[in-house]
Design an enzyme around this catalytic site. Structure first.
Site, PDB file in Angstrom:
ATOM      1  N   PHE A  35     -28.515  16.995   3.744  1.00 47.18           N
ATOM      2  CA  PHE A  35     -29.908  17.342   4.005  1.00 47.18           C
ATOM      3  C   PHE A  35     -30.698  16.039   3.857  1.00 47.18           C
ATOM      4  O   PHE A  35     -30.531  15.314   2.871  1.00 47.18           O
ATOM      5  CB  PHE A  35     -30.380  18.380   2.988  1.00 47.18           C
ATOM      6  CG  PHE A  35     -31.733  18.929   3.300  1.00 47.18           C
ATOM      7  CD1 PHE A  35     -31.867  20.014   4.149  1.00 47.18           C
ATOM      8  CD2 PHE A  35     -32.874  18.367   2.754  1.00 47.18           C
ATOM      9  CE1 PHE A  35     -33.130  20.526   4.448  1.00 47.18           C
ATOM     10  CE2 PHE A  35     -34.132  18.871   3.050  1.00 47.18           C
ATOM     11  CZ  PHE A  35     -34.259  19.954   3.897  1.00 47.18           C
ATOM     12  N   ASP A  58     -25.536  18.839  -4.963  1.00 53.73           N
ATOM     13  CA  ASP A  58     -26.756  19.491  -4.485  1.00 53.73           C
ATOM     14  C   ASP A  58     -26.377  20.917  -4.093  1.00 53.73           C
ATOM     15  O   ASP A  58     -25.609  21.135  -3.148  1.00 53.73           O
ATOM     16  CB  ASP A  58     -27.331  18.721  -3.291  1.00 53.73           C
ATOM     17  CG  ASP A  58     -28.649  19.309  -2.810  1.00 53.73           C
ATOM     18  OD1 ASP A  58     -28.851  20.528  -2.981  1.00 53.73           O
ATOM     19  OD2 ASP A  58     -29.470  18.556  -2.250  1.00 53.73           O
ATOM     20  N   TYR A  65     -36.044  28.587  -4.248  1.00 56.07           N
ATOM     21  CA  TYR A  65     -36.764  29.411  -3.251  1.00 56.07           C
ATOM     22  C   TYR A  65     -35.878  29.866  -2.101  1.00 56.07           C
ATOM     23  O   TYR A  65     -36.322  30.592  -1.233  1.00 56.07           O
ATOM     24  CB  TYR A  65     -37.985  28.662  -2.703  1.00 56.07           C
ATOM     25  CG  TYR A  65     -37.711  27.282  -2.136  1.00 56.07           C
ATOM     26  CD1 TYR A  65     -37.157  27.118  -0.875  1.00 56.07           C
ATOM     27  CD2 TYR A  65     -38.008  26.138  -2.872  1.00 56.07           C
ATOM     28  CE1 TYR A  65     -36.909  25.860  -0.364  1.00 56.07           C
ATOM     29  CE2 TYR A  65     -37.769  24.869  -2.367  1.00 56.07           C
ATOM     30  CZ  TYR A  65     -37.213  24.737  -1.109  1.00 56.07           C
ATOM     31  OH  TYR A  65     -36.958  23.487  -0.605  1.00 56.07           O
ATOM     32  N   LYS A  66     -34.612  29.430  -2.067  1.00 52.68           N
ATOM     33  CA  LYS A  66     -33.711  29.868  -0.997  1.00 52.68           C
ATOM     34  C   LYS A  66     -32.997  31.140  -1.453  1.00 52.68           C
ATOM     35  O   LYS A  66     -33.643  32.155  -1.641  1.00 52.68           O
ATOM     36  CB  LYS A  66     -32.758  28.722  -0.631  1.00 52.68           C
ATOM     37  CG  LYS A  66     -33.529  27.554   0.019  1.00 52.68           C
ATOM     38  CD  LYS A  66     -32.682  26.334   0.328  1.00 52.68           C
ATOM     39  CE  LYS A  66     -33.527  25.273   1.023  1.00 52.68           C
ATOM     40  NZ  LYS A  66     -32.912  23.947   1.048  1.00 52.68           N
ATOM     41  N   ARG A  81     -29.276  28.903  13.343  1.00 54.28           N
ATOM     42  CA  ARG A  81     -28.704  29.061  12.014  1.00 54.28           C
ATOM     43  C   ARG A  81     -29.030  30.453  11.469  1.00 54.28           C
ATOM     44  O   ARG A  81     -30.173  30.913  11.559  1.00 54.28           O
ATOM     45  CB  ARG A  81     -29.303  27.971  11.119  1.00 54.28           C
ATOM     46  CG  ARG A  81     -28.614  27.789   9.804  1.00 54.28           C
ATOM     47  CD  ARG A  81     -29.195  26.592   9.069  1.00 54.28           C
ATOM     48  NE  ARG A  81     -30.553  26.852   8.616  1.00 54.28           N
ATOM     49  CZ  ARG A  81     -31.106  26.289   7.542  1.00 54.28           C
ATOM     50  NH1 ARG A  81     -30.411  25.421   6.840  1.00 54.28           N
ATOM     51  NH2 ARG A  81     -32.334  26.569   7.193  1.00 54.28           N
TER      52      ARG A  81
END
Ligand SMILES: *Cc1c(COP(=O)(O)O)cnc(C)c1O
Length: 415
Positions: free
Chosen positions: A128, A200, A225-226, A374
């Site tokens: 990312f 990560d 928050y995911k 995705r």
């Protein structure tokens, strides 16, 4: 090629799903099929009630007293321990604070402080991007430090390990392809080369079972928050193994990381525990929402979650390849369910407008530049029947060519 199940068979699977009851614990709009829990998890009802309590009672009525009466000051470490339970970390090793980007800076700095003679950071070019941007920023502040990338400077992390590597920063699940790395095996190889590792976990915390302590990981960071459903912009977490606490240092030495923050001393004296990774005052309302979400997570069986996630992603791949054949979709995620996180990606030359047309039909996935559709699979509220229905809608979008309408091509600021 495995036989495709019928809709009836899928309904039967859903009827015996041990996680099915969690669906009613979320607020989700009627008719929406949400495949973006890997980007912004939906709201758990418990998070909203905590938020309400924090805003109306603690902030509005109790005011400053709430730092003590509602334990606001303790939230970063209290919630850290709760996240620790989800990612295989014993108490006292996880702090919730700041963003993942900032925590990557702290973790990289801490790792470098433990390997003073070494000057290389290794990372994956496919990370990312913020992971790489932060590493670049850190390298720019320190003469002699180098950032080397797998996929640019070498083919595989294992082959790039040498005695100058201080730390390796790895994405446990890749945000684009959904591939899952073997945490224990890679950690062992990195340690054998004398280096440290930072995992990560943004796309794996709450998505796959994780054993940080079991894998002897050094550091980890991740979003809340995911998949963890903490709410938009909810603070991130940072794990540092206890064995490193006494020796490490990190440069964002704010007052919350001081051994005695309320002594208001002139000089910094770092806390000896995980609190040395705290910096300054945290967004308490966001932490309170996260607290509600984590209360729900305490009741989740991670093995059941993983089994259902694999069942949903296997099904989605099989249905898309069968129902949407001939439309140019190419699977970007591994077919090996054990090497897959909880998402499936397909490339398509017109991925952006195809996704916009899907979203208009209430099937919410996302687009990742340049050409990836995705889909995140969150077993707490998605069913096998949802997957079936979503693929039927994708098939209609592709068969009808509706995505070619010009309005679907206009790009928003956030894709
Ligand atoms: C989402 C994500 C981030 C986000 O970082 P923020 O600082 O929260 O914006 C970082 N790393 C990975 C791998 C991600 O998926």
């Amino acid at each position: 090629m495995t036989d495709l199940p019928t809709l009836d068979a899928l309904r039967h699977r859903d009827a015996t799903d041990v996680l099915a009851a969690f669906r009613s614990e979320f607020v989700l709009p009627e008719g929406m099929i949400y495949f973006d829990g890997n980007s912004l998890g939906p709201a758990p009802k418990e998070a909203l009630s905590e938020l309400e309590q924090a805003a109306r009672q603690e902030w509005s009525q109790d005011l400053i007293r709430s730092w003590n009466s509602a334990n606001w000051f303790q939230l970063p470490l209290e919630l850290g321990d709760r996240i620790g339970a989800i990612i295989g970390a014993a108490a006292g090793q996880v702090a919730v604070s700041d963003s993942t980007s900032i925590n990557i800076f702290k973790a990289l700095s801490a790792a470098l402080s433990l390997r003073p003679g070494r000057g290389t950071i290794l990372a994956e070019a496919s990370s990312f991007p913020t992971d790489l941007y932060i590493a670049e920023g850190l390298v720019a502040t320190r003469p002699g430090l180098t950032l080397r990338l797998e996929g640019v400077d070498g083919a595989r992390i294992e082959e790039m390990l040498d005695d100058d590597v201080a730390v390796v920063l790895l994405n446990h699940v890749n945000y684009r392809s959904g591939s899952l790395l073997d945490m224990a095996a890679l950690t062992a190889k990195i340690h054998a080369a004398g280096a440290l590792v930072i995992w990560d976990l943004c796309h794996s915390a709450g998505a796959v079972p994780i054993e940080l302590d079991g894998a002897h990981a050094d550091f980890a960071v991740g979003c809340s928050y995911k998949y963890l459903n903490g709410g938009p912009g909810a603070p991130a977490f940072l794990y540092a193994a206890t064995r490193h606490h006494a020796e490490l240092s990190q440069p964002l030495s704010g007052w919350w990381g001081h051994a005695r923050p309320f002594a208001f001393e002139t000089r910094y004296d770092a806390h000896q525990g995980i609190a040395k990774f705290l910096c300054g005052t945290q967004p308490i309302l966001s932490l309170r929402a996260l607290k509600g979400a984590l209360a729900m997570w305490e009741r989740v069986d991670m093995a059941a979650l993983r089994a259902k996630s694999q069942s949903l992603t296997d099904l989605f791949i099989a249905l898309v390849e069968n129902r949407c054949a001939g439309h140019g979709l190419v699977l970007q995620t591994t077919r090996d369910r054990d090497l897959r996180g909880s998402q499936v990606s397909f490339s398509h030359p017109e991925a952006y407008p195809v996704m916009q047309a899907l979203i208009e039909r209430n099937v919410i996935g996302d687009f990742r530049a340049p050409d990836v559709l995705r889909f995140g699979f969150t077993p707490l509220y998605l069913s096998h029947e949802d997957v079936w229905n979503a693929v039927e809608i994708l098939r209609e979008v592709l068969d009808s060519g509706i995505w070619r309408e010009p309005r679907f091509a206009a790009r928003s600021a956030v894709t």
